[in-house]
Every structure is written in C-alpha cells, then in structure tokens.
Design a protein around this motif. Sequence first.
Motif, mmCIF file in Angstrom:
data_model
loop_
_atom_site.group_PDB
_atom_site.id
_atom_site.type_symbol
_atom_site.label_atom_id
_atom_site.label_comp_id
_atom_site.label_asym_id
_atom_site.label_seq_id
_atom_site.Cartn_x
_atom_site.Cartn_y
_atom_site.Cartn_z
ATOM 1 N N THR A 47 0.849 -1.184 0.000
ATOM 2 C CA THR A 47 0.000 0.000 0.000
ATOM 3 C C THR A 47 0.887 1.237 0.000
ATOM 4 O O THR A 47 2.117 1.131 0.005
ATOM 5 C CB THR A 47 -0.940 -0.018 1.221
ATOM 6 N N ASP A 48 0.266 2.428 -0.046
ATOM 7 C CA ASP A 48 1.074 3.646 0.004
ATOM 8 C C ASP A 48 0.864 4.364 1.328
ATOM 9 O O ASP A 48 0.050 3.956 2.163
ATOM 10 C CB ASP A 48 0.794 4.561 -1.194
ATOM 11 N N SER A 49 1.602 5.444 1.528
ATOM 12 C CA SER A 49 1.629 6.120 2.820
ATOM 13 C C SER A 49 0.320 6.799 3.180
ATOM 14 O O SER A 49 0.062 7.075 4.355
ATOM 15 C CB SER A 49 2.765 7.143 2.838
ATOM 16 N N VAL A 50 -0.527 7.081 2.184
ATOM 17 C CA VAL A 50 -1.841 7.669 2.463
ATOM 18 C C VAL A 50 -2.845 6.596 2.842
ATOM 19 O O VAL A 50 -3.612 6.722 3.805
ATOM 20 C CB VAL A 50 -2.347 8.480 1.247
ATOM 21 N N VAL A 51 -2.850 5.497 2.107
ATOM 22 C CA VAL A 51 -3.831 4.428 2.317
ATOM 23 C C VAL A 51 -3.466 3.556 3.514
ATOM 24 O O VAL A 51 -4.319 2.877 4.086
ATOM 25 C CB VAL A 51 -3.974 3.576 1.039
ATOM 26 N N PRO A 76 6.008 5.675 -0.451
ATOM 27 C CA PRO A 76 5.429 7.020 -0.424
ATOM 28 C C PRO A 76 4.362 7.200 -1.496
ATOM 29 O O PRO A 76 4.529 6.741 -2.627
ATOM 30 C CB PRO A 76 6.630 7.935 -0.686
ATOM 31 N N ALA A 77 3.268 7.862 -1.139
ATOM 32 C CA ALA A 77 2.169 8.063 -2.076
ATOM 33 C C ALA A 77 2.571 9.010 -3.196
ATOM 34 O O ALA A 77 3.461 9.844 -3.045
ATOM 35 C CB ALA A 77 0.945 8.610 -1.335
ATOM 36 N N GLY A 78 1.914 8.875 -4.338
ATOM 37 C CA GLY A 78 2.143 9.789 -5.457
ATOM 38 C C GLY A 78 2.652 9.094 -6.700
ATOM 39 O O GLY A 78 3.434 8.134 -6.623
ATOM 40 N N LYS A 87 9.825 -0.118 -6.617
ATOM 41 C CA LYS A 87 9.663 -1.566 -6.817
ATOM 42 C C LYS A 87 10.840 -2.326 -6.214
ATOM 43 O O LYS A 87 10.659 -3.347 -5.535
ATOM 44 C CB LYS A 87 9.539 -1.867 -8.307
ATOM 45 N N GLU A 88 12.030 -1.825 -6.449
ATOM 46 C CA GLU A 88 13.231 -2.484 -5.923
ATOM 47 C C GLU A 88 13.237 -2.499 -4.402
ATOM 48 O O GLU A 88 13.572 -3.518 -3.780
ATOM 49 C CB GLU A 88 14.480 -1.765 -6.442
ATOM 50 N N LEU A 89 12.837 -1.386 -3.788
ATOM 51 C CA LEU A 89 12.820 -1.306 -2.325
ATOM 52 C C LEU A 89 11.821 -2.303 -1.737
ATOM 53 O O LEU A 89 12.101 -2.959 -0.729
ATOM 54 C CB LEU A 89 12.480 0.110 -1.875
ATOM 55 N N GLY A 111 -4.714 3.580 -8.124
ATOM 56 C CA GLY A 111 -4.086 3.106 -9.343
ATOM 57 C C GLY A 111 -2.586 2.937 -9.255
ATOM 58 O O GLY A 111 -2.014 2.001 -9.827
ATOM 59 N N VAL A 112 -1.923 3.831 -8.534
ATOM 60 C CA VAL A 112 -0.470 3.728 -8.387
ATOM 61 C C VAL A 112 -0.111 2.442 -7.652
ATOM 62 O O VAL A 112 0.806 1.712 -8.047
ATOM 63 C CB VAL A 112 0.089 4.963 -7.648
ATOM 64 N N VAL A 113 -0.831 2.160 -6.575
ATOM 65 C CA VAL A 113 -0.578 0.936 -5.808
ATOM 66 C C VAL A 113 -0.853 -0.296 -6.659
ATOM 67 O O VAL A 113 -0.064 -1.249 -6.684
ATOM 68 C CB VAL A 113 -1.441 0.907 -4.532
#
Length: 370
Positions: A47-51, A76-78, A87-89, A111-113
């Motif tokens: 997931t991202d930092s917002v979700v 991080p979101a965005g 992706k590597e991290l 969508g980014v996630v």
Amino acid sequence: MSSFHVELKKVVDNTYDVEIGAGLVEKFIEDMKNGLDGGVKKLAVITDSVVEGLYGGPICQALCEAGYNAELFVFPAGEQNKSRQSKELIEDAMISRGYRRDCMVIAVGGGVVSDLAGFVAGTYGRGVPFINYATTLLAAADAAIGGKTAVDTPVATNLIGLIYQPKKVYVDIKTWETLPKEHMINGLAETVKHACLADMELFEYLEEHYEEIINCNPDSCTYISEHNCDVKYKVVMEDEHEANLREVLNLGHTVGRAIETVSEYKLLHGEAVSIGLIAQAKLGQKLGYITEEEVVRLVALLEKIGLPVAIPDYIDKDALVKKLYTDKKVRDGKLRFVFQKGIGDVMRFADGKYAEPISEPEIRAIIDVM
C-alpha cells in the motif's frame, strides 16, 4: 548442425471475479478462507503512505487475525513514486523478510498501488498470485481491472511493465467516502473515457448523475462501477495483450499521459486524461470522426464534473509535443491516435487497426489552440 523444436502451445485461463460493494473487507477475508488464498499463508500487503492508515494497515491486521502471516509494505504516495526504485525497495524488503515463491501479494489502494504491486507480483519469484483491493474510483475504473501493471520512468509513464492478471478484484465503494472531492472528480475521467468509446448509456447517465457520484451515492457509484467493468471486460476479453483492440482504452491518453509527465505530476492522471480527451475530440472533429455538437457535449460534461479541458499556461507546448513520441502506440517513429466515433463508439480504420497515424503538424495545431 542440429536443431531441437520446442513446442509450448498452451491455453491459459486468466478468469477472475470483480466484487463490487460497500465495505468488502469481511467478504475478502471470507473468500480467502474459502480457497482464494490458494493455500498460501504468507501475504505481502502493499500500500502507500496515504492508504496505510485508512485501509492498508486494517486489512493487514484483519488477515493476521484470520490466521495469515501478513506483513505491510509501504511506499510514499504519489505518481512520482511509481518507479523502478520503489519496486526495488519493496522487493528487497520482501526478500529480507523471507518471502519466496509461496507467497501472495495483496494490493490495497489506488491506481499507483495497483500498478506497482501488480508489477511486483508479476516478476517476484517469476510470478506470484495477487489480489487487487481498489480504494479509489480511478483504480476501480482503470488500473485494478485488466492486468496492466507498470512503473514510470523519467522518459514516460508506464514504460516498463507487463500484463499480469489478478486472482480477484474488490471494488469497495465505501472507501470512496474518504477520498477528497478532487480525487472523486479525478477518478471520473476514466469513466467518461469508457462512455466515450463504448457506452452511450453511461455517458447520458453521467450527464444526469455526476453530482451523486461525486458525493458517493451508493447506487450511482455501483452503477458506474458495473459499466466500467463491462466496457473493460469486453475489450480485454478480445485482446488481453494489447495487440490491437485494447489500444482503444488509450483514448485520450496520447496527449493525456504526455501532459501528465510534462506537468511533473502537478496534474492528476484524470485531469491530464480529460485534456487528452478534448485534444483527440477536436482533432477527430477536423478529421470528420465526431461532430462539433458532440465535442461541445463532451466539453460540457467534463466542465460540469470539474475536470480541465484546456492545457495550463505553465505547460511548455514544445516539450509536450516532443513527449508525445514516448507514447506506447508510436510505431516507426510515427504518432498514432485512437479516436472516438461520435459518442459511444471508436473509429476502426481500413487496415482493421484502432489507432491511426497522425502527423506532428496536425496535433500541434490542436495543442496550440488549447
């Protein structure tokens, strides 16, 4: 000299269900227990930092309480973080925590996630199963369905990726209630795109009910989710790997993706696509594919929703034209556009293709007046 013929013909069943409803976490856990997990116990919830605080963490916790070994992986979101570096991290973190081929990826977010987590799943251990739990209208309409996964590069968006289908998609319209209004508006751009290319009924519905959708009316949100799925399903069923027909889902994206990148992501994806839809419509009008009245109607709908229909002043138009050449539909150095045919259909050209070569002066003339 000798040769050996390797014959690998096979039929692959990538069938999956899309669950649409409000508050689907319990249903998701129930499905997992009833076999959706495929016997896998180790789950990577990406997931991202917002979700993370809204849905990623709670879903991960629910999986743990259900007896799964689930861990959270957050980036991080965005859009700018939908990258090879992110992706590597994530992959390095999964490796360090002992994730191997007997794991599953759960994508929780927009969508980014969906794009990033799906790409991780498609390449980790040469491919592990994954599930999309979409928490935005944009993801529900676009990224979560169809199997496209990718990351962006400084040259272009979604330049590196693969087609990799999920085991199931959850469209939880309850999660839309926590979206800022601008993100509901942003998400509607892909729905308008679907209406333009294949669903006049949906277009007319949007004209009458856009405010209800923005305000998260359950019935209206369910209606557009069902229609979005139907449009994407009919296209992806015919052309899963974008050999021809699937290019129609790029309606508005030739200019849209380019302007999104040139804006350095000041414009949200849907905002950029909205401008791209107007660019292809205006060019299509010049070419006789859509009438002036239909263009006016499209502009009116996008403006009512609150989406932009003109190129912002801060965009360098020369840089924008140059960026068009990074579009995935470019062939032999030639720009190619998908065009809508009126409202509710797309152009199919004499060679059976759905994208037509367009000269740089033709599209530059449109860009210069937008």
